[in-house]
Design a protein around this motif. Structure first.
Motif, PDB file in Angstrom:
ATOM      1  N   THR A 266     -34.808  50.882 -13.762  1.00 38.07           N
ATOM      2  CA  THR A 266     -34.873  50.669 -12.308  1.00 38.07           C
ATOM      3  C   THR A 266     -35.327  49.242 -11.994  1.00 38.07           C
ATOM      4  O   THR A 266     -34.780  48.571 -11.111  1.00 38.07           O
ATOM      5  N   ARG A 267     -36.320  48.774 -12.750  1.00 34.21           N
ATOM      6  CA  ARG A 267     -36.836  47.413 -12.519  1.00 34.21           C
ATOM      7  C   ARG A 267     -35.762  46.363 -12.788  1.00 34.21           C
ATOM      8  O   ARG A 267     -35.552  45.445 -11.990  1.00 34.21           O
ATOM      9  N   LEU A 268     -35.053  46.494 -13.935  1.00 38.16           N
ATOM     10  CA  LEU A 268     -34.020  45.525 -14.282  1.00 38.16           C
ATOM     11  C   LEU A 268     -32.884  45.538 -13.270  1.00 38.16           C
ATOM     12  O   LEU A 268     -32.375  44.490 -12.861  1.00 38.16           O
ATOM     13  N   SER A 269     -32.486  46.744 -12.873  1.00 35.57           N
ATOM     14  CA  SER A 269     -31.410  46.869 -11.887  1.00 35.57           C
ATOM     15  C   SER A 269     -31.815  46.243 -10.560  1.00 35.57           C
ATOM     16  O   SER A 269     -31.035  45.524  -9.925  1.00 35.57           O
ATOM     17  N   THR A 270     -33.057  46.486 -10.150  1.00 34.92           N
ATOM     18  CA  THR A 270     -33.558  45.911  -8.897  1.00 34.92           C
ATOM     19  C   THR A 270     -33.637  44.397  -8.988  1.00 34.92           C
ATOM     20  O   THR A 270     -33.236  43.679  -8.067  1.00 34.92           O
ATOM     21  N   ASP A 271     -34.152  43.885 -10.126  1.00 36.27           N
ATOM     22  CA  ASP A 271     -34.253  42.430 -10.313  1.00 36.27           C
ATOM     23  C   ASP A 271     -32.881  41.775 -10.267  1.00 36.27           C
ATOM     24  O   ASP A 271     -32.707  40.701  -9.692  1.00 36.27           O
ATOM     25  N   LYS A 272     -31.899  42.441 -10.882  1.00 37.17           N
ATOM     26  CA  LYS A 272     -30.549  41.880 -10.894  1.00 37.17           C
ATOM     27  C   LYS A 272     -29.987  41.816  -9.477  1.00 37.17           C
ATOM     28  O   LYS A 272     -29.410  40.814  -9.060  1.00 37.17           O
ATOM     29  N   LYS A 273     -30.159  42.899  -8.722  1.00 39.06           N
ATOM     30  CA  LYS A 273     -29.651  42.917  -7.350  1.00 39.06           C
ATOM     31  C   LYS A 273     -30.350  41.872  -6.486  1.00 39.06           C
ATOM     32  O   LYS A 273     -29.721  41.223  -5.649  1.00 39.06           O
ATOM     33  N   LYS A 274     -31.647  41.695  -6.721  1.00 39.42           N
ATOM     34  CA  LYS A 274     -32.394  40.723  -5.927  1.00 39.42           C
ATOM     35  C   LYS A 274     -31.883  39.307  -6.126  1.00 39.42           C
ATOM     36  O   LYS A 274     -32.037  38.457  -5.256  1.00 39.42           O
ATOM     37  N   GLN A 275     -31.294  39.052  -7.303  1.00 39.62           N
ATOM     38  CA  GLN A 275     -30.802  37.703  -7.567  1.00 39.62           C
ATOM     39  C   GLN A 275     -29.680  37.298  -6.621  1.00 39.62           C
ATOM     40  O   GLN A 275     -29.494  36.124  -6.333  1.00 39.62           O
ATOM     41  N   PHE A 276     -28.904  38.284  -6.161  1.00 33.35           N
ATOM     42  CA  PHE A 276     -27.846  37.891  -5.228  1.00 33.35           C
ATOM     43  C   PHE A 276     -27.936  38.554  -3.874  1.00 33.35           C
ATOM     44  O   PHE A 276     -27.291  38.141  -2.932  1.00 33.35           O
ATOM     45  N   CYS A 277     -28.759  39.603  -3.754  1.00 35.64           N
ATOM     46  CA  CYS A 277     -28.872  40.214  -2.427  1.00 35.64           C
ATOM     47  C   CYS A 277     -30.039  41.168  -2.372  1.00 35.64           C
ATOM     48  O   CYS A 277     -30.230  41.961  -3.267  1.00 35.64           O
ATOM     49  N   CYS A 278     -30.813  41.080  -1.321  1.00 39.42           N
ATOM     50  CA  CYS A 278     -31.935  42.009  -1.141  1.00 39.42           C
ATOM     51  C   CYS A 278     -31.453  43.364  -0.654  1.00 39.42           C
ATOM     52  O   CYS A 278     -32.177  44.338  -0.653  1.00 39.42           O
ATOM     53  N   CYS A 279     -30.229  43.427  -0.202  1.00 42.41           N
ATOM     54  CA  CYS A 279     -29.676  44.667   0.352  1.00 42.41           C
ATOM     55  C   CYS A 279     -29.032  45.471  -0.759  1.00 42.41           C
ATOM     56  O   CYS A 279     -28.260  44.945  -1.538  1.00 42.41           O
ATOM     57  N   THR A 280     -29.334  46.771  -0.861  1.00 40.65           N
ATOM     58  CA  THR A 280     -28.774  47.586  -1.931  1.00 40.65           C
ATOM     59  C   THR A 280     -27.454  48.227  -1.545  1.00 40.65           C
ATOM     60  O   THR A 280     -26.825  48.879  -2.353  1.00 40.65           O
ATOM     61  N   ILE A 281     -27.034  48.029  -0.306  1.00 40.60           N
ATOM     62  CA  ILE A 281     -25.794  48.669   0.147  1.00 40.60           C
ATOM     63  C   ILE A 281     -24.588  47.819  -0.226  1.00 40.60           C
ATOM     64  O   ILE A 281     -23.553  48.315  -0.631  1.00 40.60           O
ATOM     65  N   THR A 282     -24.712  46.514  -0.096  1.00 36.00           N
ATOM     66  CA  THR A 282     -23.565  45.639  -0.356  1.00 36.00           C
ATOM     67  C   THR A 282     -24.005  44.428  -1.142  1.00 36.00           C
ATOM     68  O   THR A 282     -25.121  43.957  -1.011  1.00 36.00           O
ATOM     69  N   CYS A 285     -24.167  39.629   1.306  1.00 39.07           N
ATOM     70  CA  CYS A 285     -24.921  39.684   2.543  1.00 39.07           C
ATOM     71  C   CYS A 285     -24.854  38.334   3.217  1.00 39.07           C
ATOM     72  O   CYS A 285     -24.328  37.388   2.664  1.00 39.07           O
ATOM     73  N   ILE A 286     -25.393  38.268   4.390  1.00 39.30           N
ATOM     74  CA  ILE A 286     -25.344  37.018   5.121  1.00 39.30           C
ATOM     75  C   ILE A 286     -26.751  36.552   5.435  1.00 39.30           C
ATOM     76  O   ILE A 286     -27.700  37.314   5.414  1.00 39.30           O
ATOM     77  N   GLY A 287     -26.832  35.239   5.716  1.00 39.27           N
ATOM     78  CA  GLY A 287     -28.093  34.661   6.157  1.00 39.27           C
ATOM     79  C   GLY A 287     -29.216  34.914   5.188  1.00 39.27           C
ATOM     80  O   GLY A 287     -29.108  34.706   3.995  1.00 39.27           O
ATOM     81  N   SER A 288     -30.340  35.388   5.708  1.00 42.15           N
ATOM     82  CA  SER A 288     -31.556  35.516   4.921  1.00 42.15           C
ATOM     83  C   SER A 288     -31.480  36.632   3.891  1.00 42.15           C
ATOM     84  O   SER A 288     -32.338  36.733   3.028  1.00 42.15           O
ATOM     85  N   LEU A 289     -30.467  37.509   3.975  1.00 45.12           N
ATOM     86  CA  LEU A 289     -30.383  38.619   3.031  1.00 45.12           C
ATOM     87  C   LEU A 289     -29.882  38.189   1.667  1.00 45.12           C
ATOM     88  O   LEU A 289     -29.982  38.929   0.711  1.00 45.12           O
ATOM     89  N   GLN A 290     -29.273  37.002   1.564  1.00 44.23           N
ATOM     90  CA  GLN A 290     -28.771  36.574   0.274  1.00 44.23           C
ATOM     91  C   GLN A 290     -29.925  36.277  -0.664  1.00 44.23           C
ATOM     92  O   GLN A 290     -30.925  35.674  -0.298  1.00 44.23           O
ATOM     93  N   GLY A 291     -29.768  36.714  -1.934  1.00 42.83           N
ATOM     94  CA  GLY A 291     -30.818  36.529  -2.911  1.00 42.83           C
ATOM     95  C   GLY A 291     -30.909  35.104  -3.409  1.00 42.83           C
ATOM     96  O   GLY A 291     -30.033  34.282  -3.153  1.00 42.83           O
ATOM     97  N   PRO A 292     -31.972  34.804  -4.165  1.00 39.39           N
ATOM     98  CA  PRO A 292     -32.236  33.419  -4.556  1.00 39.39           C
ATOM     99  C   PRO A 292     -31.160  32.799  -5.432  1.00 39.39           C
ATOM    100  O   PRO A 292     -30.872  31.611  -5.297  1.00 39.39           O
TER     101      PRO A 292
END
Length: 397
Positions: A266-282, A285-292
Protein backbone atom coordinates in the motif's frame (compact mmCIF):
# COMPACT_ATOMS: atom_id res chain seq x y z
CA UNK A 1 4.37 17.42 -40.12
CA UNK A 2 6.21 18.60 -37.02
CA UNK A 3 9.43 19.29 -38.93
CA UNK A 4 10.59 22.86 -39.44
CA UNK A 5 13.40 24.22 -41.60
CA UNK A 6 15.20 27.14 -39.99
CA UNK A 7 17.02 29.00 -42.75
CA UNK A 8 18.60 32.39 -43.29
CA UNK A 9 19.48 34.47 -46.33
CA UNK A 10 21.36 37.77 -46.55
CA UNK A 11 19.39 40.98 -46.55
CA UNK A 12 18.86 42.44 -49.99
CA UNK A 13 18.16 46.15 -49.85
CA UNK A 14 16.26 45.33 -46.67
CA UNK A 15 15.60 42.17 -44.70
CA UNK A 16 11.90 42.60 -45.49
CA UNK A 17 12.75 42.31 -49.17
CA UNK A 18 14.56 39.02 -48.48
CA UNK A 19 11.43 37.77 -46.71
CA UNK A 20 9.11 38.88 -49.52
CA UNK A 21 11.28 37.16 -52.13
CA UNK A 22 11.23 33.87 -50.22
CA UNK A 23 7.47 34.11 -49.66
CA UNK A 24 6.85 34.71 -53.34
CA UNK A 25 8.93 31.67 -54.30
CA UNK A 26 7.40 29.25 -51.78
CA UNK A 27 3.77 30.26 -51.20
CA UNK A 28 2.20 32.57 -53.75
CA UNK A 29 1.93 30.13 -56.62
CA UNK A 30 2.72 26.67 -55.27
CA UNK A 31 2.04 26.74 -51.49
CA UNK A 32 5.08 24.63 -50.63
CA UNK A 33 5.35 25.60 -46.96
CA UNK A 34 3.92 27.61 -44.10
CA UNK A 35 6.43 30.34 -43.26
CA UNK A 36 7.20 32.55 -40.28
CA UNK A 37 9.84 35.14 -39.56
CA UNK A 38 12.24 33.89 -36.90
CA UNK A 39 13.29 36.81 -34.75
CA UNK A 40 16.89 36.83 -33.57
CA UNK A 41 18.04 39.91 -31.62
CA UNK A 42 21.26 41.87 -32.20
CA UNK A 43 23.73 39.58 -30.50
CA UNK A 44 27.37 40.37 -29.80
CA UNK A 45 29.43 39.13 -32.74
CA UNK A 46 32.94 38.90 -31.28
CA UNK A 47 35.96 37.89 -33.36
CA UNK A 48 36.05 35.58 -36.36
CA UNK A 49 38.22 33.05 -34.51
CA UNK A 50 35.70 32.87 -31.68
CA UNK A 51 32.81 32.40 -34.15
CA UNK A 52 34.58 29.55 -35.96
CA UNK A 53 35.27 27.72 -32.68
CA UNK A 54 31.78 28.43 -31.38
CA UNK A 55 30.22 26.98 -34.53
CA UNK A 56 31.60 23.53 -33.66
CA UNK A 57 30.75 23.85 -29.97
CA UNK A 58 27.17 24.86 -30.71
CA UNK A 59 26.70 21.85 -32.99
CA UNK A 60 27.69 19.54 -30.11
CA UNK A 61 25.60 21.49 -27.61
CA UNK A 62 22.61 21.31 -29.98
CA UNK A 63 22.81 17.50 -30.05
CA UNK A 64 23.18 17.28 -26.27
CA UNK A 65 20.26 19.61 -25.49
CA UNK A 66 18.03 17.83 -28.01
CA UNK A 67 18.86 14.50 -26.35
CA UNK A 68 17.88 15.90 -22.93
CA UNK A 69 14.61 17.30 -24.33
CA UNK A 70 13.77 13.86 -25.74
CA UNK A 71 14.76 12.07 -22.51
CA UNK A 72 12.51 14.29 -20.38
CA UNK A 73 9.62 13.86 -22.85
CA UNK A 74 10.07 10.10 -23.02
CA UNK A 75 10.28 9.83 -19.24
CA UNK A 76 7.05 11.79 -18.92
CA UNK A 77 5.44 9.19 -21.18
CA UNK A 78 6.90 6.33 -19.12
CA UNK A 79 5.68 7.79 -15.83
CA UNK A 80 2.15 8.41 -17.13
CA UNK A 81 2.00 4.80 -18.39
CA UNK A 82 -1.58 4.10 -19.49
CA UNK A 83 -2.28 7.80 -20.05
CA UNK A 84 0.21 8.33 -22.86
CA UNK A 85 -2.48 9.89 -25.01
CA UNK A 86 -2.39 12.77 -22.50
CA UNK A 87 1.38 13.24 -22.71
CA UNK A 88 1.38 15.79 -25.51
CA UNK A 89 -0.85 18.22 -23.61
CA UNK A 90 1.62 18.13 -20.71
CA UNK A 91 4.62 18.93 -22.91
CA UNK A 92 4.47 22.70 -23.29
CA UNK A 93 7.08 25.42 -23.76
CA UNK A 94 6.42 28.58 -21.79
CA UNK A 95 2.79 27.54 -21.37
CA UNK A 96 2.02 27.00 -25.07
CA UNK A 97 2.27 24.04 -27.43
CA UNK A 98 5.61 23.46 -29.13
CA UNK A 99 4.56 24.55 -32.62
CA UNK A 100 3.17 27.83 -31.28
CA UNK A 101 6.34 28.48 -29.28
CA UNK A 102 8.59 27.88 -32.29
CA UNK A 103 6.53 29.88 -34.78
CA UNK A 104 6.20 32.80 -32.36
CA UNK A 105 9.72 32.60 -30.98
CA UNK A 106 10.95 35.56 -28.97
CA UNK A 107 14.39 35.67 -27.41
CA UNK A 108 14.26 35.44 -23.60
CA UNK A 109 16.27 38.49 -22.54
CA UNK A 110 16.01 37.66 -18.83
CA UNK A 111 17.45 34.14 -19.09
CA UNK A 112 19.97 34.84 -21.83
CA UNK A 113 21.01 38.53 -21.74
CA UNK A 114 22.19 39.67 -25.16
CA UNK A 115 24.79 41.96 -23.56
CA UNK A 116 26.67 38.77 -22.77
CA UNK A 117 29.02 37.29 -25.36
CA UNK A 118 27.82 34.43 -27.56
CA UNK A 119 30.25 32.15 -25.73
CA UNK A 120 28.81 33.10 -22.33
CA UNK A 121 25.24 32.58 -23.50
CA UNK A 122 26.11 29.11 -24.79
CA UNK A 123 27.80 28.30 -21.46
CA UNK A 124 24.72 29.46 -19.52
CA UNK A 125 22.56 27.10 -21.60
CA UNK A 126 25.04 24.22 -21.28
CA UNK A 127 25.16 24.58 -17.48
CA UNK A 128 21.37 24.84 -17.21
CA UNK A 129 20.65 21.76 -19.34
CA UNK A 130 23.43 19.70 -17.75
CA UNK A 131 21.76 20.34 -14.38
CA UNK A 132 18.40 19.20 -15.78
CA UNK A 133 20.06 16.05 -17.15
CA UNK A 134 21.71 15.25 -13.81
CA UNK A 135 18.48 15.89 -11.88
CA UNK A 136 16.55 13.67 -14.28
CA UNK A 137 18.99 10.79 -13.74
CA UNK A 138 18.60 11.08 -9.95
CA UNK A 139 14.81 11.35 -10.05
CA UNK A 140 14.51 8.55 -12.61
CA UNK A 141 16.65 6.27 -10.46
CA UNK A 142 14.53 6.90 -7.35
CA UNK A 143 11.26 6.45 -9.26
CA UNK A 144 12.47 3.29 -11.03
CA UNK A 145 13.50 1.75 -7.69
CA UNK A 146 10.06 2.52 -6.28
CA UNK A 147 8.36 1.13 -9.38
CA UNK A 148 10.56 -1.99 -9.35
CA UNK A 149 9.83 -2.75 -5.69
CA UNK A 150 6.11 -2.33 -6.30
CA UNK A 151 6.22 -4.60 -9.36
CA UNK A 152 8.01 -7.28 -7.34
CA UNK A 153 5.26 -7.17 -4.72
CA UNK A 154 2.56 -7.14 -7.39
CA UNK A 155 4.11 -10.21 -9.01
CA UNK A 156 3.94 -11.95 -5.63
CA UNK A 157 0.21 -11.25 -5.53
CA UNK A 158 -0.50 -12.40 -9.07
CA UNK A 159 0.18 -15.39 -11.26
CA UNK A 160 -0.20 -19.07 -10.55
CA UNK A 161 -1.26 -20.51 -7.20
CA UNK A 162 2.03 -22.41 -7.29
CA UNK A 163 4.05 -19.21 -6.83
CA UNK A 164 1.85 -16.27 -5.84
CA UNK A 165 1.52 -14.86 -2.37
CA UNK A 166 -1.34 -16.41 -0.41
CA UNK A 167 -1.63 -13.61 2.13
CA UNK A 168 -4.65 -11.99 0.49
CA UNK A 169 -6.39 -15.35 -0.12
CA UNK A 170 -6.40 -17.14 3.23
CA UNK A 171 -8.10 -16.12 6.49
CA UNK A 172 -7.31 -16.87 10.10
CA UNK A 173 -10.29 -19.21 10.44
CA UNK A 174 -8.84 -21.44 7.67
CA UNK A 175 -6.11 -22.64 10.03
CA UNK A 176 -5.66 -24.63 13.23
CA UNK A 177 -3.39 -22.32 15.20
CA UNK A 178 -1.45 -22.60 18.48
CA UNK A 179 -1.79 -26.39 18.63
CA UNK A 180 0.98 -28.64 19.99
CA UNK A 181 -0.07 -31.53 17.73
CA UNK A 182 -1.98 -30.30 14.69
CA UNK A 183 -1.05 -28.15 11.67
CA UNK A 184 -2.98 -26.93 8.63
CA UNK A 185 -1.25 -27.39 5.27
CA UNK A 186 -2.14 -25.67 1.99
CA UNK A 187 -2.09 -27.77 -1.18
CA UNK A 188 -2.40 -26.72 -4.83
CA UNK A 189 -4.46 -29.25 -6.78
CA UNK A 190 -4.99 -29.14 -10.59
CA UNK A 191 -8.67 -28.74 -11.43
CA UNK A 192 -8.66 -32.02 -13.34
CA UNK A 193 -7.48 -33.79 -10.16
CA UNK A 194 -10.12 -32.48 -7.72
CA UNK A 195 -11.86 -35.86 -7.58
CA UNK A 196 -8.57 -37.69 -6.99
CA UNK A 197 -7.72 -35.28 -4.19
CA UNK A 198 -11.00 -35.83 -2.39
CA UNK A 199 -10.58 -39.61 -2.68
CA UNK A 200 -6.95 -39.78 -1.55
CA UNK A 201 -5.95 -36.88 0.72
CA UNK A 202 -6.98 -38.67 3.93
CA UNK A 203 -4.69 -41.62 3.06
CA UNK A 204 -1.60 -39.67 1.96
CA UNK A 205 -0.30 -40.05 5.54
CA UNK A 206 -1.41 -41.95 8.63
CA UNK A 207 -2.41 -38.96 10.72
CA UNK A 208 -4.55 -36.79 8.44
CA UNK A 209 -7.68 -35.44 10.09
CA UNK A 210 -10.71 -36.88 8.21
CA UNK A 211 -12.94 -34.43 6.33
CA UNK A 212 -10.58 -31.55 7.13
CA UNK A 213 -9.99 -30.42 3.51
CA UNK A 214 -11.68 -27.27 2.19
CA UNK A 215 -11.38 -25.46 -1.12
CA UNK A 216 -10.23 -21.92 -0.24
CA UNK A 217 -9.57 -20.41 -3.67
CA UNK A 218 -9.23 -21.33 -7.32
CA UNK A 219 -7.87 -19.79 -10.49
CA UNK A 220 -8.17 -20.96 -14.11
CA UNK A 221 -5.94 -24.00 -13.61
CA UNK A 222 -5.86 -25.03 -9.97
CA UNK A 223 -7.52 -24.88 -6.58
CA UNK A 224 -6.03 -24.15 -3.17
CA UNK A 225 -7.12 -26.71 -0.56
CA UNK A 226 -6.49 -26.72 3.18
CA UNK A 227 -5.93 -29.95 5.05
CA UNK A 228 -5.21 -30.59 8.75
CA UNK A 229 -2.85 -33.28 10.00
CA UNK A 230 -0.62 -34.14 12.91
CA UNK A 231 2.78 -32.43 13.00
CA UNK A 232 4.68 -35.73 12.95
CA UNK A 233 3.02 -36.63 9.61
CA UNK A 234 4.24 -33.57 7.66
CA UNK A 235 7.16 -35.24 5.83
CA UNK A 236 5.19 -38.34 4.81
CA UNK A 237 2.29 -36.20 3.66
CA UNK A 238 4.52 -33.96 1.50
CA UNK A 239 6.23 -36.96 -0.06
CA UNK A 240 2.99 -38.75 -0.95
CA UNK A 241 1.37 -35.52 -2.18
CA UNK A 242 4.29 -34.95 -4.56
CA UNK A 243 3.94 -38.50 -5.92
CA UNK A 244 0.28 -37.74 -6.71
CA UNK A 245 1.14 -34.40 -8.37
CA UNK A 246 -0.33 -32.33 -5.55
CA UNK A 247 1.86 -29.33 -4.57
CA UNK A 248 2.18 -28.48 -0.87
CA UNK A 249 2.83 -24.75 -0.45
CA UNK A 250 5.39 -23.79 2.19
CA UNK A 251 3.18 -21.39 4.11
CA UNK A 252 2.71 -20.56 7.77
CA UNK A 253 -0.03 -18.22 8.88
CA UNK A 254 1.60 -15.20 10.52
CA UNK A 255 -0.74 -12.28 10.91
CA UNK A 256 1.97 -9.73 11.64
CA UNK A 257 4.09 -10.65 8.59
CA UNK A 258 1.05 -10.63 6.31
CA UNK A 259 -0.05 -7.25 7.64
CA UNK A 260 3.47 -5.85 7.10
CA UNK A 261 3.51 -7.09 3.46
CA UNK A 262 0.13 -5.51 2.75
CA UNK A 263 1.18 -2.23 4.36
CA UNK A 264 4.42 -2.19 2.32
CA UNK A 265 2.52 -2.70 -0.93
CA UNK A 266 0.00 0.00 0.00
CA UNK A 267 2.83 2.39 0.88
CA UNK A 268 4.72 1.76 -2.38
CA UNK A 269 1.57 2.08 -4.45
CA UNK A 270 0.65 5.32 -2.69
CA UNK A 271 4.19 6.72 -3.09
CA UNK A 272 4.14 5.89 -6.79
CA UNK A 273 0.79 7.60 -7.32
CA UNK A 274 1.94 10.64 -5.37
CA UNK A 275 4.80 11.10 -7.80
CA UNK A 276 2.41 12.06 -10.56
CA UNK A 277 -0.90 12.78 -8.87
CA UNK A 278 -2.34 13.18 -5.40
CA UNK A 279 -5.71 12.05 -6.75
CA UNK A 280 -6.36 8.29 -6.72
CA UNK A 281 -9.20 8.47 -9.23
CA UNK A 282 -7.25 9.63 -12.28
CA UNK A 283 -3.62 9.72 -13.26
CA UNK A 284 -3.88 13.04 -15.04
CA UNK A 285 -4.83 15.92 -12.79
CA UNK A 286 -4.66 19.63 -13.19
CA UNK A 287 -3.13 22.50 -11.28
CA UNK A 288 -2.11 21.76 -7.72
CA UNK A 289 -3.21 18.11 -7.90
CA UNK A 290 -0.26 17.11 -10.07
CA UNK A 291 2.41 15.25 -8.14
CA UNK A 292 6.01 16.39 -7.73
CA UNK A 293 7.56 14.19 -10.43
CA UNK A 294 5.14 15.21 -13.18
CA UNK A 295 5.39 18.85 -12.12
CA UNK A 296 9.18 18.63 -12.29
CA UNK A 297 9.06 16.96 -15.70
CA UNK A 298 6.67 19.60 -17.07
CA UNK A 299 8.72 22.53 -15.79
CA UNK A 300 12.06 21.13 -16.90
CA UNK A 301 10.81 19.94 -20.27
CA UNK A 302 9.75 23.53 -20.91
CA UNK A 303 13.14 24.85 -19.74
CA UNK A 304 15.08 22.36 -21.87
CA UNK A 305 12.96 22.91 -24.97
CA UNK A 306 13.26 26.70 -24.68
CA UNK A 307 17.03 26.33 -24.27
CA UNK A 308 17.12 24.10 -27.37
CA UNK A 309 15.37 26.65 -29.59
CA UNK A 310 17.70 29.37 -28.30
CA UNK A 311 20.63 27.15 -29.32
CA UNK A 312 19.06 26.91 -32.80
CA UNK A 313 18.86 30.71 -32.89
CA UNK A 314 22.52 31.00 -31.82
CA UNK A 315 23.60 28.53 -34.52
CA UNK A 316 21.74 30.38 -37.25
CA UNK A 317 23.20 33.69 -36.09
CA UNK A 318 26.79 32.39 -35.98
CA UNK A 319 26.53 30.54 -39.31
CA UNK A 320 24.91 33.55 -40.98
CA UNK A 321 27.71 35.88 -39.86
CA UNK A 322 30.35 33.36 -41.00
CA UNK A 323 28.62 32.87 -44.36
CA UNK A 324 27.41 36.35 -45.19
CA UNK A 325 29.96 38.49 -43.33
CA UNK A 326 29.70 41.81 -41.53
CA UNK A 327 27.88 44.01 -40.86
CA UNK A 328 25.18 41.62 -39.63
CA UNK A 329 22.47 41.68 -42.29
CA UNK A 330 20.34 38.57 -42.75
CA UNK A 331 16.77 37.38 -42.36
CA UNK A 332 16.10 34.19 -40.39
CA UNK A 333 13.00 32.31 -41.56
CA UNK A 334 11.09 29.30 -40.32
CA UNK A 335 9.53 27.06 -42.98
CA UNK A 336 7.13 24.21 -42.27
CA UNK A 337 6.86 21.96 -45.34
CA UNK A 338 4.45 19.10 -45.80
CA UNK A 339 5.87 15.66 -46.51
CA UNK A 340 4.67 15.86 -50.13
CA UNK A 341 6.31 19.22 -50.82
CA UNK A 342 9.72 18.74 -49.16
CA UNK A 343 11.62 17.74 -52.31
CA UNK A 344 10.07 20.50 -54.42
CA UNK A 345 10.66 23.08 -51.68
CA UNK A 346 14.33 22.11 -51.51
CA UNK A 347 14.65 22.57 -55.27
CA UNK A 348 12.96 25.98 -55.16
CA UNK A 349 15.23 27.16 -52.32
CA UNK A 350 18.31 25.94 -54.13
CA UNK A 351 17.31 27.85 -57.27
CA UNK A 352 16.50 30.93 -55.23
CA UNK A 353 19.80 31.02 -53.33
CA UNK A 354 22.30 29.20 -55.56
CA UNK A 355 24.03 32.51 -56.29
CA UNK A 356 25.12 32.66 -52.63
CA UNK A 357 27.46 29.66 -52.92
CA UNK A 358 28.08 28.13 -56.33
CA UNK A 359 30.04 25.19 -54.90
CA UNK A 360 27.11 24.15 -52.68
CA UNK A 361 24.70 24.53 -55.59
CA UNK A 362 26.88 22.25 -57.69
CA UNK A 363 26.86 19.58 -54.96
CA UNK A 364 23.07 19.79 -54.70
CA UNK A 365 22.55 19.63 -58.47
CA UNK A 366 24.73 16.55 -58.77
CA UNK A 367 22.98 14.92 -55.85
CA UNK A 368 19.65 15.00 -57.66
CA UNK A 369 21.24 13.29 -60.66
CA UNK A 370 23.32 10.58 -58.95
CA UNK A 371 21.30 7.70 -57.47
CA UNK A 372 22.52 6.56 -54.08
CA UNK A 373 24.25 9.81 -53.08
CA UNK A 374 23.07 10.44 -49.55
CA UNK A 375 23.24 14.06 -48.42
CA UNK A 376 21.85 13.36 -44.97
CA UNK A 377 25.40 13.06 -43.70
CA UNK A 378 26.35 16.52 -45.02
CA UNK A 379 23.29 18.76 -45.26
CA UNK A 380 25.01 21.75 -46.78
CA UNK A 381 23.09 24.23 -48.92
CA UNK A 382 23.80 27.65 -50.44
CA UNK A 383 21.81 29.18 -47.57
CA UNK A 384 22.13 28.64 -43.83
CA UNK A 385 19.95 25.67 -42.86
CA UNK A 386 19.04 23.81 -39.69
CA UNK A 387 16.19 21.42 -38.90
CA UNK A 388 13.88 21.38 -35.88
CA UNK A 389 11.96 18.15 -35.42
CA UNK A 390 9.19 18.28 -32.80
CA UNK A 391 8.49 14.55 -33.00
CA UNK A 392 10.11 13.67 -29.66
CA UNK A 393 8.89 10.10 -29.21
CA UNK A 394 9.60 6.59 -30.41
CA UNK A 395 5.86 5.93 -30.16
CA UNK A 396 2.87 7.82 -31.48
CA UNK A 397 1.12 9.84 -28.79
Amino acid sequence: MTEFWLISAPGEKTCQQTWDTMMAATTRTNNLSTNHKFNIPDLKVGTLDVLVGLSDELAKLDSFVESVVKKVAQYMADVLEDSRDKVQENLLANGVDLVTYITRFQWDMAKYPIKQSLKNISEIIAKQVTQIDNDLKARASAYNNLKGNLQNLERKNAGSLLTRSLADIVKKEDFVLDSEYLITMLVVVPKLAYVDWQKTYETLAEMVVPRSSNLLFEDNDSGLFSVTLFLKAIDDFKHKARENKFTVRDFQYNEEEMKADKEEMTRLSTDKKKQFCCCTITLICIGSLQGPLVRWLKVNFSEAFIAWIHIKALRVFVESVLRYGLPVNFQAMLLQPSKKTMKKLREVLNDLYKHLDSSAAAIIDSAFDIPGLNLSQQEYYPYVYDKINCNLFDFKV
